[in-house]
Write a protein that holds these residues in place. Sequence first.
Motif, short mmCIF file in Angstrom:
data_model
loop_
_atom_site.label_atom_id
_atom_site.label_comp_id
_atom_site.label_asym_id
_atom_site.label_seq_id
_atom_site.Cartn_x
_atom_site.Cartn_y
_atom_site.Cartn_z
N GLU A 94 -0.70 12.79 4.09
CA GLU A 94 -2.11 12.19 4.15
C GLU A 94 -1.79 11.07 5.42
O GLU A 94 -2.79 11.00 6.10
CB GLU A 94 -2.42 11.47 2.98
CG GLU A 94 -3.87 10.70 2.78
CD GLU A 94 -3.99 9.87 1.66
OE1 GLU A 94 -5.04 9.13 1.66
OE2 GLU A 94 -3.36 10.16 0.62
N TRP A 95 -0.73 10.45 5.38
CA TRP A 95 -0.82 9.12 6.36
C TRP A 95 -0.66 9.76 7.71
O TRP A 95 -1.26 9.08 8.84
CB TRP A 95 0.36 8.38 5.84
CG TRP A 95 0.70 7.36 6.82
CD1 TRP A 95 -0.03 5.98 6.90
CD2 TRP A 95 1.55 7.22 8.13
NE1 TRP A 95 0.66 5.30 7.79
CE2 TRP A 95 1.44 5.78 8.74
CE3 TRP A 95 2.35 8.25 8.66
CZ2 TRP A 95 2.17 5.39 9.94
CZ3 TRP A 95 2.91 7.61 9.96
CH2 TRP A 95 2.68 6.57 10.61
N TYR A 147 -4.89 22.31 6.17
CA TYR A 147 -4.79 21.06 5.38
C TYR A 147 -6.13 20.77 4.66
O TYR A 147 -6.15 20.47 3.66
CB TYR A 147 -4.33 19.90 6.15
CG TYR A 147 -4.02 18.55 5.57
CD1 TYR A 147 -2.68 18.54 4.73
CD2 TYR A 147 -4.94 17.53 5.38
CE1 TYR A 147 -2.47 17.30 3.96
CE2 TYR A 147 -4.60 16.56 4.44
CZ TYR A 147 -3.32 16.23 3.97
OH TYR A 147 -3.01 15.08 3.32
N SER A 183 1.02 -1.37 0.08
CA SER A 183 -0.12 -0.02 -0.06
C SER A 183 0.75 1.18 0.23
O SER A 183 1.80 1.37 0.73
CB SER A 183 -0.84 0.01 1.41
OG SER A 183 -1.78 -1.05 1.25
N ARG A 184 0.51 2.16 -0.77
CA ARG A 184 1.16 3.46 -0.87
C ARG A 184 0.41 4.61 -0.24
O ARG A 184 -0.95 4.63 -0.68
CB ARG A 184 1.68 3.78 -2.53
CG ARG A 184 2.55 2.60 -2.72
CD ARG A 184 2.74 3.06 -4.36
NE ARG A 184 3.74 1.98 -4.77
CZ ARG A 184 5.08 2.18 -4.88
NH1 ARG A 184 5.71 3.39 -4.32
NH2 ARG A 184 5.76 1.14 -5.43
N TYR A 185 0.96 5.52 0.46
CA TYR A 185 0.20 6.54 0.90
C TYR A 185 1.10 7.88 0.74
O TYR A 185 2.46 7.82 1.01
CB TYR A 185 -0.18 6.56 2.37
CG TYR A 185 -0.96 5.44 2.86
CD1 TYR A 185 -2.36 5.65 2.76
CD2 TYR A 185 -0.52 4.00 3.39
CE1 TYR A 185 -3.27 4.61 3.08
CE2 TYR A 185 -1.32 3.07 3.42
CZ TYR A 185 -2.65 3.22 3.47
OH TYR A 185 -3.53 2.25 3.68
N ARG A 186 0.47 9.21 0.53
CA ARG A 186 1.59 10.36 0.71
C ARG A 186 1.70 10.54 2.10
O ARG A 186 0.74 10.48 3.24
CB ARG A 186 0.52 11.62 0.14
CG ARG A 186 0.51 11.38 -1.35
CD ARG A 186 -0.29 12.48 -2.04
NE ARG A 186 -0.37 12.60 -3.57
CZ ARG A 186 -1.50 13.12 -4.13
NH1 ARG A 186 -2.26 13.89 -3.41
NH2 ARG A 186 -1.33 12.98 -5.44
N GLY A 187 3.06 11.18 2.64
CA GLY A 187 3.36 11.27 3.86
C GLY A 187 2.42 12.36 4.71
O GLY A 187 1.94 11.76 5.76
N THR A 227 -12.92 12.36 10.70
CA THR A 227 -12.65 11.21 9.63
C THR A 227 -12.49 11.94 8.48
O THR A 227 -13.47 12.40 7.51
CB THR A 227 -13.84 10.41 9.54
OG1 THR A 227 -14.06 9.69 10.94
CG2 THR A 227 -13.42 9.20 8.78
N GLU A 232 -12.66 11.77 0.95
CA GLU A 232 -12.10 12.38 -0.32
C GLU A 232 -12.85 13.94 -0.77
O GLU A 232 -11.90 14.66 -1.20
CB GLU A 232 -12.64 11.35 -1.56
CG GLU A 232 -11.97 11.72 -2.96
CD GLU A 232 -12.28 10.89 -4.03
OE1 GLU A 232 -12.09 11.15 -5.18
OE2 GLU A 232 -12.64 9.73 -3.54
N ASN A 255 -4.42 11.04 8.78
CA ASN A 255 -5.18 9.88 9.19
C ASN A 255 -4.61 9.36 10.55
O ASN A 255 -5.41 8.71 11.28
CB ASN A 255 -4.88 8.56 7.86
CG ASN A 255 -5.77 9.20 6.69
OD1 ASN A 255 -6.71 10.20 6.81
ND2 ASN A 255 -5.35 8.64 5.67
#
Length: 344
Positions: A49-50, A110, A43-47, A157, A160, A53
Amino acid sequence: MIQNFELSTKKPTGDVLSSTKVSAASFDVFTHELCGSTEWNVSRYRGGEWIVNLLCLIPIHIAVTRENRFIPLKDGVYSPELEKELLGADVNRIVDSISFGWYESLFQSYMATKPVRVVSSMGEQSVGKSYALNHLVDTSFAGSAMRTTEGVWMSVTPMEKEIIVALYFEGVHSIERSTQEDTLLVLFNTAISNLVLFRNNFALSRDITGLFKSFQSSASILDPAANPSLFQSTLVIIIKDVIEADSEEIGKEFLLKFQRIVQDEQDANFITRLHGGKLTIIPWPVIESREFYELFPALKHILDEQVITHKAGGEFLHVMKMLMAKLKANDWGAMSRKCNQVIP
């Protein structure tokens, strides 16, 4: 393994857990795949965004009620020193003192332009308020560990296209809290939320008038007509642990009780004043059943259908702080007048 999980938890998985793949490799093969040119099957996430979350998994304490007063908190902490400094302070000074910790930057920068939906969970103690909220919008309120606390907790939460703000309220009618303190919490909840979930135990709480006394008391404090950006929520009554055979009968019984409140209170009834007449009654199945979990998508659909009243994260942050400051200062004037003084 997946079948055993469904049988033990009674939670339907659909096609989310359709299969499990387990593989093994020697260290040399593993390092070759890791360091070589082969694309990683991970799995890949943008830093950013991770991290967002991750932080949103942590609820924050935002307010308490003590001595018949509504007290906003600064970064989740009650400070007696700050309370002394704010004695006699006006609304704008109180607004400046309110801070929501790591959520401040999320709302201010953000996700400042994303619309916000607010869902809240309120009800008696030990009726599964936090458990239901966690399953509805992927929050992580630890209800059993938070029973000794008080007031209001918030979690977020990120979605998108929008932000879902979840508010978790400690049980109403607590022996540790006065009727006025209950009323202040209800007022805050109904003013800021888009969907208010009220869970109750049908077997113990058939006295609807007594159970919603704090709601009725709140209906006479702030004027919804003078605050058009507030009091736009739908009230959802969730009657817990109802078997399917009794569902229709219990739903009708509760509806008749609420209709009687409307008749008795007429135009001053809380359903009309605080919720614009929008009321839904849901008899909810027992927790040890598959049907218990299958109702959450329908409840999420109700949330998604609510009119967005908070057009952006930054705007929502200011409105919530302003509302909390007015409750603390016992300022019952129109919100729009105060907001116009601050927002250019």
